[in-house]
Design a protein around this motif. Structure first.
Motif, short mmCIF file in Angstrom:
data_model
loop_
_atom_site.label_atom_id
_atom_site.label_comp_id
_atom_site.label_asym_id
_atom_site.label_seq_id
_atom_site.Cartn_x
_atom_site.Cartn_y
_atom_site.Cartn_z
N LYS A 1 17.00 -26.80 6.20
CA LYS A 1 18.15 -27.38 6.50
C LYS A 1 19.16 -26.92 7.47
CE LYS A 1 18.62 -30.46 2.92
NZ LYS A 1 19.00 -31.59 2.53
N GLY A 2 20.05 -25.79 7.11
CA GLY A 2 21.09 -25.48 7.07
C GLY A 2 21.19 -24.12 8.26
N MET A 3 22.11 -23.10 8.65
CA MET A 3 22.07 -22.09 9.17
C MET A 3 21.13 -21.07 7.83
SD MET A 3 22.47 -22.17 12.39
CE MET A 3 22.80 -20.54 12.49
N LEU A 4 20.92 -21.10 7.55
CA LEU A 4 20.67 -19.63 6.24
C LEU A 4 19.24 -19.18 6.89
CD1 LEU A 4 21.58 -17.74 4.21
CD2 LEU A 4 20.55 -18.54 2.83
N GLY A 5 18.21 -20.54 7.19
CA GLY A 5 16.82 -20.06 7.69
C GLY A 5 16.84 -19.90 8.95
N THR A 6 17.66 -20.02 9.33
CA THR A 6 17.94 -19.76 11.01
C THR A 6 18.31 -17.90 11.18
OG1 THR A 6 18.05 -22.02 11.98
CG2 THR A 6 18.63 -19.80 13.42
N MET A 7 18.93 -17.54 10.17
CA MET A 7 19.88 -16.34 10.75
C MET A 7 18.59 -15.53 10.03
SD MET A 7 23.70 -16.71 9.91
CE MET A 7 23.63 -18.05 8.24
N PHE A 8 17.93 -16.09 8.58
CA PHE A 8 17.69 -15.44 7.93
C PHE A 8 16.01 -15.96 7.33
CE2 PHE A 8 21.58 -14.08 7.20
CZ PHE A 8 21.79 -12.81 7.29
N PRO A 9 15.13 -15.63 8.52
CA PRO A 9 13.78 -16.08 7.96
C PRO A 9 12.87 -15.86 6.45
CG PRO A 9 13.52 -15.55 9.93
CD PRO A 9 15.39 -15.60 10.19
N ALA A 10 13.07 -14.70 7.03
CA ALA A 10 12.56 -14.12 5.76
C ALA A 10 12.69 -14.78 4.37
CB ALA A 10 12.08 -12.75 5.28
N PHE A 11 13.90 -15.36 4.56
CA PHE A 11 14.54 -15.98 2.88
C PHE A 11 13.94 -17.41 2.47
CE2 PHE A 11 17.55 -18.80 0.75
CZ PHE A 11 17.89 -18.76 -0.67
N LEU A 12 13.42 -18.20 2.99
CA LEU A 12 12.36 -19.12 3.78
C LEU A 12 11.02 -19.21 2.28
CD1 LEU A 12 12.71 -21.22 6.94
CD2 LEU A 12 13.96 -21.06 4.58
N ASP A 13 10.54 -17.67 2.62
CA ASP A 13 9.86 -17.32 1.89
C ASP A 13 9.65 -16.75 0.48
OD1 ASP A 13 7.85 -17.93 3.43
OD2 ASP A 13 7.51 -15.96 4.80
#
Length: 384
Positions: free
Chosen positions: A109-121
């Motif tokens: 929902k926030g910026m972390l997934g935008t800045m570091f998309p690999a984190f979502l996995d």
């Protein structure tokens, strides 16, 4: 690397049964020597370059001493804000090998997934009850597991019984946040960066305290809503109470109870009649939702359009995190519209330092919930 399967729990198992079964399975795996040593190859160079050449000793918030040969390279955490703080120390997702499901949700929902998309996995090892999936954690071969120490031994003992190193934290004062930052600085071999974050927080705290003191006679009545549909609010001994007071407001829920999600009645809120309402990011209620709800129509905050959604950046700003000082600046300006802190410029500066990321004007609008908060009074001041 493809994402690992997310663990599931049979519905008929109780929380204690689940912990017992995971602990037994974990011990069995340990006895068989089943590990994931090959995963160490994915650790970033940041850990290696920070090595001091000697052992690192870290003391957690419960005075447990942990020793590591080098700064840790593989971290599993059940605590929701920890992964974003590790990333903010490292400008990398590499050390996060297992996280809380809510951390993934917040990042998406926030910026972390935008800045570091690999984190979502990143593999999920716990949910919002912080119960660790010990078997899954063992398969990830972490150097350390970060867990809450104030929510009962039944979420800690299975980890230790499995032979894992466990670092315990407690929630959730400003002093606790500062302790986290210092501990992570030691753990990651990033003490200099941690000290810089602490120094910035200390300077911003003084700035906000000065502005609040200059407006003491105008202190607004404020309510933080962790969950608006369930009417759970930030009461005493909550981080939200801290930043309401720091920003120059009066927490109307003070004296009602304790904690960041204390349940109250609608009648209590109507009787308190807050002049400003801050909505949290753990559920989707927006200012427009409150304005449209006839049950809240008599509130001063609703009548005067002073309901605001807390910003959501690398992590939500309302609980303690690496961006908490930005929350203080934001809320100080929300309380007193004549106070300006060049928040957009500060966001740019902070994201460059913490995440090595250049935020755009659209990114900042998203962080500050400009579309949602734009219907509220005085929010034009936060636009570009």
């Amino acid at each position: 690397m493809s994402p690992r399967p997310r663990p599931s729990t049979p519905a008929h198992l109780t929380r204690r049964d689940m912990l017992r079964s995971m602990g037994v399975a974990a011990l069995a795996l340990g006895a068989l020597g089943v590990t994931a040593c090959s995963n160490r190859e994915a650790v970033s160079d940041a850990a290696d370059s920070s090595a001091t050449g000697g052992p690192i000793t870290v003391v957690d918030q419960y005075q447990n001493t942990l020793t590591f040969d080098t700064p840790v390279g593989r971290i599993a955490s059940t605590i929701i804000p920890v992964p974003s703080m590790i990333i903010g120390s490292d400008q990398s997702t590499a050390r996060n090998v297992g996280v809380n499901q809510v951390a993934i949700s917040m990042a998406s929902k926030g910026m972390l997934g935008t800045m570091f998309p690999a984190f979502l996995d990143t593999p999920v090892v716990a949910g919002n009850d912080f119960v660790p999936n010990v078997e899954h954690i063992l398969s990830l071969n972490p150097d350390v597991v970060i867990q809450w120490g104030d929510k009962g031994d039944d979420i800690v003992a299975p980890l230790r019984n499995a032979g894992l190193k466990v670092l315990l934290l407690k929630y959730g004062t400003q002093e606790d946040l500062e302790a986290w930052i210092s501990i992570f600085g030691e753990l990651l071999g990033k003490k200099e960066q941690a000290d810089a974050v602490l120094a910035t927080m200390a300077a911003d705290r003084k700035t906000v305290e000065k502005a609040a003191a200059a407006h003491a006679s105008e202190a607004p009545r404020v309510l933080y809503m962790y969950n608006a549909p369930e009417i759970k609010v930030g009461a005493d001994n909550s981080y939200m109470d801290f930043w309401i007071r720091l920003g120059g407001g009066k927490n109307v829920a003070s004296g009602a109870g304790s904690g960041s999600s204390f349940a109250v009645t609608r009648e209590q809120v109507l009787n308190w009649d807050p002049e400003i309402v801050i909505l949290g990011n753990f559920e989707p209620t927006s200012p427009e939702d409150m304005y449209a709800d006839p049950r809240w129509s008599s509130l001063s905050a609703v009548k005067n359009k002073r309901v605001y959604k807390a910003p959501l950046g690398g992590f939500s700003w309302d609980p303690p995190c690496y961006e908490s000082n930005l929350m203080w600046l934001w809320v100080n300006s929300v309380f007193f519209p004549d106070v300006r802190h060049d928040l957009r410029g500060r966001i740019q500066e902070t994201y460059k330092k913490l995440y090595a990321y250049d935020v755009s004007a659209a990114d900042i609008d998203r962080i500050l919930h400009v579309p949602a908060n734009g219907v509220s009074a005085n929010y034009d001041a936060f636009r570009a």
